[in-house]
Scaffold this motif. Structure first.
Motif, PDB file in Angstrom:
ATOM      1  N   SER A 110       0.809  -1.219   0.000  1.00 21.02           N
ATOM      2  CA  SER A 110       0.000   0.000   0.000  1.00 21.02           C
ATOM      3  C   SER A 110       0.842   1.269   0.000  1.00 21.02           C
ATOM      4  O   SER A 110       0.284   2.374  -0.030  1.00 21.02           O
ATOM      5  N   LEU A 111       2.154   1.146   0.040  1.00 13.74           N
ATOM      6  CA  LEU A 111       3.008   2.315   0.205  1.00 13.74           C
ATOM      7  C   LEU A 111       2.822   3.330  -0.922  1.00 13.74           C
ATOM      8  O   LEU A 111       2.660   4.532  -0.671  1.00 13.74           O
ATOM      9  N   ASP A 112       2.862   2.885  -2.173  1.00 16.10           N
ATOM     10  CA  ASP A 112       2.760   3.827  -3.297  1.00 16.10           C
ATOM     11  C   ASP A 112       1.447   4.594  -3.259  1.00 16.10           C
ATOM     12  O   ASP A 112       1.418   5.803  -3.539  1.00 16.10           O
ATOM     13  N   THR A 113       0.372   3.903  -2.924  1.00 16.71           N
ATOM     14  CA  THR A 113      -0.931   4.577  -2.844  1.00 16.71           C
ATOM     15  C   THR A 113      -0.931   5.637  -1.748  1.00 16.71           C
ATOM     16  O   THR A 113      -1.406   6.759  -1.943  1.00 16.71           O
ATOM     17  N   LEU A 114      -0.397   5.306  -0.587  1.00 20.97           N
ATOM     18  CA  LEU A 114      -0.406   6.236   0.534  1.00 20.97           C
ATOM     19  C   LEU A 114       0.477   7.452   0.266  1.00 20.97           C
ATOM     20  O   LEU A 114       0.114   8.583   0.607  1.00 20.97           O
ATOM     21  N   THR A 115       1.639   7.258  -0.356  1.00 24.63           N
ATOM     22  CA  THR A 115       2.521   8.396  -0.621  1.00 24.63           C
ATOM     23  C   THR A 115       1.995   9.276  -1.748  1.00 24.63           C
ATOM     24  O   THR A 115       2.303  10.474  -1.799  1.00 24.63           O
ATOM     25  N   ALA A 116       1.176   8.690  -2.629  1.00 21.08           N
ATOM     26  CA  ALA A 116       0.626   9.467  -3.744  1.00 21.08           C
ATOM     27  C   ALA A 116      -0.688  10.158  -3.388  1.00 21.08           C
ATOM     28  O   ALA A 116      -1.152  11.023  -4.134  1.00 21.08           O
TER      29      ALA A 116
END
Length: 391
Positions: free
Chosen positions: A290-296
């Motif tokens: 989920s990291l990319d979604t949260l940082t974007a």
């Protein structure tokens, strides 16, 4: 209490018809080996209260033990004989394992031949009749304690005890055979079995030398007295255990992906940063899906879990499943998923992102928060879930 209070603690519980005096040789050995020893008399024995109502049922004894454990400054290893062993087993298995670091059961048979048990009881009653004024224990406990129902509870609860366990049996004991004891040990998740040769049921008295050696060997191997130490470049597991000494709450960090589908993951690296401006931060592993979604995402949510939401924590910690399918939630004012019934919900706007080694640090500005003051938090300490304890 004997020894230095900063040494690892050992709590000694005697058996029925005995007092803490039975532990004298063990106390001396433990103190010399660098342990802090607490030896107590059970209710109706020795210097403890002899209740006017004659209440000597298992729950009364379990309540006494939990009260003692809650007052100690550290979690001890409990070394308990016969009646004391039964009490300790039930107390730790039924919502109390967090109160101790190890359990040694001495002459605490999981099954008893009814005829032989009656023989022991009759012998104690005969002693009470012949010397009623000088007994160091209340004869009423013999009729007030239900042995069979106690053994039933022990057999059902042994699998709940995950801490290191040592079961010690006198090799010549007539109360329980070798096969029964060995079979009982299999119910524990982390247990050892030791038999003291040339000893019957009272191993601490008949072969104190062999018992003390067996006990100290177990303690040094399974609950060592030295303090683990991490130094730069050494075992990362040791560092993780050291960091685990800081108790935290448990959160689920949530957001919406590009398809407007909810995403989320369990995280306990969460802290408040500032009240003015209102900032908090979460740390997300770089391996998290989920990291990319949260940082974007411009917005994200942090949901603090309460004690009844351990299942939700487990669900959001496991990859490869629809985590929201069985978890009630709703959209917040800023379109982030908020878990229903959480201890607290925070809706945040992304404020800053920083590199944190193998994690990414996401700082959020709190736009909205709501909380439930009547619930208690789900805690995480030493790699296990915990709950608040009120003195």
């Amino acid at each position: 209490m004997q020894g230095w209070p900063e040494d690892p603690a050992v709590l000694l519980l005697h058996g029925g018809g005995q007092t803490r005096e039975m532990w004298k040789p063990a106390v001396e050995s433990l103190v010399q080996a660098g342990r802090y020893v607490i030896s107590v008399d059970l209710r109706g024995h020795g210097e403890s209260d002899w209740p006017e109502d004659g209440r000597y049922d298992l729950d009364a004894y379990v309540g006494d033990l939990k009260a003692i454990l809650s007052e100690l400054g550290s979690r001890p290893v409990i070394v308990a004989a016969s009646l004391g062993g039964w009490i300790a087993s039930v107390a730790l298995a039924e919502d109390g394992e967090h109160l101790a670091t190890g359990l040694v059961l001495v002459d605490a048979p999981p099954e008893i031949d009814a005829q032989k048990a009656r023989k022991v009881s009759d012998a104690l009653k005969k002693r009470a009749e012949t010397d009623p004024g000088n007994l160091p224990w209340d004869v009423r406990f013999l009729d007030g304690f239900d042995v069979q129902s106690t053994l039933d509870r022990i057999s059902k609860s042994a699998s709940n005890i995950k801490m290191p366990v040592l079961f010690v049996r006198g090799a010549l004991s007539e109360l329980t055979g070798h096969e029964v004891a060995a079979r009982f040990i299999e119910n524990f998740r982390n247990a050892e079995f030791a038999e003291i040769k040339e000893s019957r049921h009272l191993v601490t008295e008949e072969r104190a030398d062999l018992f003390n050696a067996t006990l100290l060997d177990f303690l040094e191997r399974r609950v060592p007295r030295f303090t683990p130490e991490y130094r730069s470049g050494s075992d990362a597991r040791t560092l993780r255990d050291a960091l685990g000494c800081f108790a935290t709450g448990v959160t689920v960090v949530t957001g919406m992906n590009g398809k407007q589908e909810p995403i989320g993951l369990t995280a306990n690296s969460f802290t408040s940063v500032s009240l003015d401006p209102p900032l908090l931060l979460v740390c997300i592993a770089k391996t998290a899906g989920s990291l990319d979604t949260l940082t974007a995402s411009e917005h994200f949510g942090v949901n603090v879990l309460h004690i009844g939401q351990q299942g939700i924590s487990n669900t959001f910690a496991k990859p490869g499943q629809d985590r929201f399918a069985s978890t009630p939630w709703q959209r917040g004012d800023h379109d982030v998923p908020l878990l229903a019934g959480a201890l607290a919900n925070f809706e945040c706007r992304q404020h800053e992102i920083a590199d944190g080694g193998d994690h990414v640090i996401i700082v959020g500005e709190v736009l909205r928060a709501k909380f439930e003051p009547r619930r208690d938090p789900l805690l995480y300490f030493g790699g296990k879930y915990r709950r608040l304890h009120f003195a």
